[in-house]
Every structure is written in C-alpha cells, then in structure tokens.
Design an enzyme around this catalytic site. Structure first.
Site, short mmCIF file in Angstrom:
data_model
loop_
_atom_site.label_atom_id
_atom_site.label_comp_id
_atom_site.label_asym_id
_atom_site.label_seq_id
_atom_site.Cartn_x
_atom_site.Cartn_y
_atom_site.Cartn_z
N HIS A 1 0.75 -1.27 -0.08
CA HIS A 1 -0.01 0.22 -0.19
C HIS A 1 0.98 1.34 0.02
CE1 HIS A 1 -3.54 -2.27 0.40
NE2 HIS A 1 -3.53 -2.44 1.77
N ASP B 1 -2.29 -10.60 -2.29
CA ASP B 1 -2.75 -10.28 -1.02
C ASP B 1 -4.34 -9.92 -1.19
OD1 ASP B 1 -1.69 -8.74 1.75
OD2 ASP B 1 -3.53 -7.84 0.91
N HIS C 1 -6.05 -7.35 -0.39
CA HIS C 1 -6.14 -5.83 -0.49
C HIS C 1 -5.60 -5.64 -1.88
CE1 HIS C 1 -6.21 -6.35 3.94
NE2 HIS C 1 -7.60 -5.92 3.70
N ASP D 1 -3.68 -13.02 3.65
CA ASP D 1 -4.90 -12.58 4.17
C ASP D 1 -6.25 -12.65 3.37
OD1 ASP D 1 -3.94 -10.89 2.55
OD2 ASP D 1 -3.98 -8.99 3.65
#
Length: 396
Positions: A142, A178, A180, A266
C-alpha cells in the site's frame, strides 16, 4: 530443472515492529478501549517457528538481511516520505502516513524488510539462489512513493523491482495475491511498460475504488497492469482459475526476466481483514504454479515476499504451505482445513467466473494475439545492461 537453491530472509527486528494498541486501525481515544491489533508481528515469529519445527526451513539457506540504504529507498520513495517515517519512529509512536502507525523499532524494521527483498532479488539475478522467501514486516504494497499507508511504510516489492531493473533485469513481473489491492505498487509502475503488475484481490475491499478491471496502465505502460477483483467469498477454485487463465497467459506474453510475488495470506477463510475463503492448499497450489512458471520463463528466478496475514492461529499454517511449495514439498497437514474446505464457495461460482472471462477477452495483454505483442516483450534474452534509473515516485 535440478533441485533449486533456496534462500530464506528474515530478521528478528522485523518482529519488533508493532502498529500499537487500538481497535483495528483506530488509535486509543474517547470511547475506544485498547484492543489487540490484528497486525501484531510476534504472530509472524510463530509462523517462522512452525516452518522450522516442520523441518521445511532446513531446505533453505537462512540469510540475515541488511537494512536498505537511502539509495535503495529513493528508487521509489521521495526524500520527504523517508524523513517522515524516520522522524515518526524516532519519537516512539505516531502515524507515519494514513493508518500507518509505528513504534520505536518500525523505521529499522521497515528498512530491513526492504533490504531483504532487494537482496533476495539481486541474489537470484546473480545466480546465488534460484528462489527466495522473505518473511518480513512491516508489509509494503500500500505504500505510495510519497506516503505510508495501511500498515505499509516502504513498498518492499516495488523497491525490489526497481533494484532488479538497476541490476540488469529488463522486465519484471509482480504478482500480488494479498486480499487488498496493492495501490502503491500500481501507482509506482502504472506507466512503466517493463513491469507487469497483476493483482488478485477482493473487489471493493481496500482501498476504496482501487484495483478496478478498467485500470490497465497508461502511456507507455498501457496494458502493463492487470487487476483481478474477485467477489467476496471467492475460494480455492476461483483463485486457481485466475492463476491458470489470467496470470499464466499474461506472464507468457510478457516474458519476464524475474518474478516477484507479494505473497500475503490474508485471503484465507479465517482472516479478519478480508472475506475470502482460501486455504493453505490454495497458497500451496498457487506457489507451486508460480515456481513452475519461473522455471519456464525466468530460469527459475522468483522471490516471494510476505505481505498481509492477520489470523493469529491460521497464518503460521499458511506460511508453511507457501514455504513447502517453494521447496517443492507436498502440501503440509492443515488442522484447520476441515472448517473451510467443505464450503460451497470453494468451488468456482458463475459470478466469479464472469470476472475472469471478462478479463480473458478484454484486457489488452490477453485479448491480443501473440503476433500483436511487441517484439521486446517476446524476447527471451535478459538484458546485460541495467535500465536507466527511474525518477523517485514513478508516475501514474
């Protein structure tokens, strides 16, 4: 290929980074009672302990990384961003960006995380290792060139990709699974035709309105971004279908010299930060496929870097599944598998298949025939000359 030479990068200080007490991302304040964070990094130490106890780590050469230098970080990040992370960590606590809380050890841990990924990438390019795994914290995907974001201080994989280009790799493939979307990786390489960024993520999770199928790159990098926003509830078959039908053909069209994987765990069915249904078998299967793809396309050169993973009890098993696949071993025993594997969502659903089918027929890299792919993207030969150093922050 012969038995691969494997490297395992980790450092004790990476486990000392802690985003602090709060409730989720929210710091303690009026009406907010201290709560154990989802991202407490001693959980990662437990993951490494399981890999050791299982004997899988014996297949790897353990390497202690050194911290990334300013020269490394400036391949992606601005000087102001680096100064902000260092200053916030130096006072012992605070937010170094947007939901990017730090403690006294965080700046050093972040440099070690980047350093591990950079050193792993250059080591496989030099032939010292074939495959590498970096069990590091804080995560990175991120982090944008000019700001930390959502637990990520520096963009570990993005800096490693730029370092690989500096080291002679002409084309780098980054696969990010991931849960996200890796907005920081995408922003860094959105106009770079020599880095193919592929993201498998939960549609609409985080960041908001990021990672849409229509985001495919810009300028010279048009077609070099491939977002696969899978619906919430996607499980084993949906992820393997995306890898088989999207990742593999895109990689073969792009012909990278190096593969980097932002290997968050995740997307598991027990993770509190997402709503996907992957199991340790899913991560083992995807990792095995990527290693075979690397053997085919990059002479085996592939690096996996840990990203997200917030289930205190399931993360160790997921890391073990990934590590076992890198080592060419069968999927390990999973005591939690029974609670997830029988659920109907593990099978590919029609609404999930629609996303994959749309990208097969509409994404620029997948919809054009092989003859339409530029000759530079079809060449097998790695460049002997490093790419020109990019300006800090890349572009969008």
């Amino acid at each position: 290929m012969s038995t691969p030479h494997l490297a395992w990068y980790s450092h004790e200080i990476c486990f000392w980074h802690d985003p602090g007490s709060g409730s989720g991302y929210v710091p303690v304040g009026p009406g907010i009672e201290p709560l154990r964070q989802f991202a407490v990094d001693p959980d990662l130490r437990r993951a490494e302990g399981l890999v050791k106890a299982s004997g899988v780590q014996d297949r790897f050469t353990c390497v202690t990384p050194t911290p990334a230098t300013d020269e490394d970080l400036l391949l992606v990040h601005t000087p102001e961003h680096i100064e902000r992370v260092e200053a916030t960590s130096a006072i012992g606590s605070g937010d170094a960006g947007v939901y990017a809380h730090v403690n006294y050890h965080s700046a050093q841990a972040a440099r070690l995380a980047v350093g591990a990924c950079v050193q792993a990438a250059t080591s496989v390019l030099e032939g010292r290792f074939d495959r590498a795994y970096c069990l590091v914290r804080p995560p990175g995907h991120h982090a944008e060139p000019d700001r930390a974001m959502a637990l990520c201080l520096y963009n570990n994989v993005a800096v490693a990709a730029r370092a690989a280009q500096r080291h002679g790799a002409r084309r780098v493939l980054i696969l990010d699974w991931d849960v996200h979307h890796g907005n920081g990786i995408q922003r860094t390489f959105y106009e770079d035709p020599d880095v193919l960024y592929i993201s498998l993520h939960q549609d609409g999770l985080f960041p908001a309105a990021s990672g849409l199928v229509t985001e495919t790159g810009a300028g010279a990098g048009a077609g070099s971004t491939l977002n696969v926003p899978l619906p919430a509830g996607s499980g084993h078959d949906a992820y393997l279908a995306a890898v088989d039908r999207l990742v593999e053909p895109a990689a073969r069209a792009f012909r990278p010299d190096l593969i980097l994987v932002a290997a968050g765990v995740d997307a598991s069915g027990h993770d509190p930060m997402g709503r996907m249904m992957c199991t340790s078998r899913t991560f083992h299967a995807m990792t095995s496929t990527l290693c075979r793809l690397a053997d085919e396309l990059t002479r085996g050169r592939i690096v996996f870097a840990h990203e997200g993973g917030y289930s205190a009890w399931y993360q160790p098993t997921l890391v073990l599944g990934t590590a076992a696949a890198i080592a060419g071993l069968p999927a390990p025993q999973d005591p939690f598998l029974h609670s997830l594997d029988h659920l109907p969502g593990q099978r590919l659903q029609r609404h999930q298949d629609r996303v994959i089918t749309h990208l097969e027929t509409h994404h620029p890299l997948l919809s054009r025939t092989a003859s339409d792919v530029p000759s530079a993207a079809l060449s097998d030969a790695p460049s002997a000359t490093p790419s020109a150093a990019p300006s800090p922050g890349g572009g969008r």
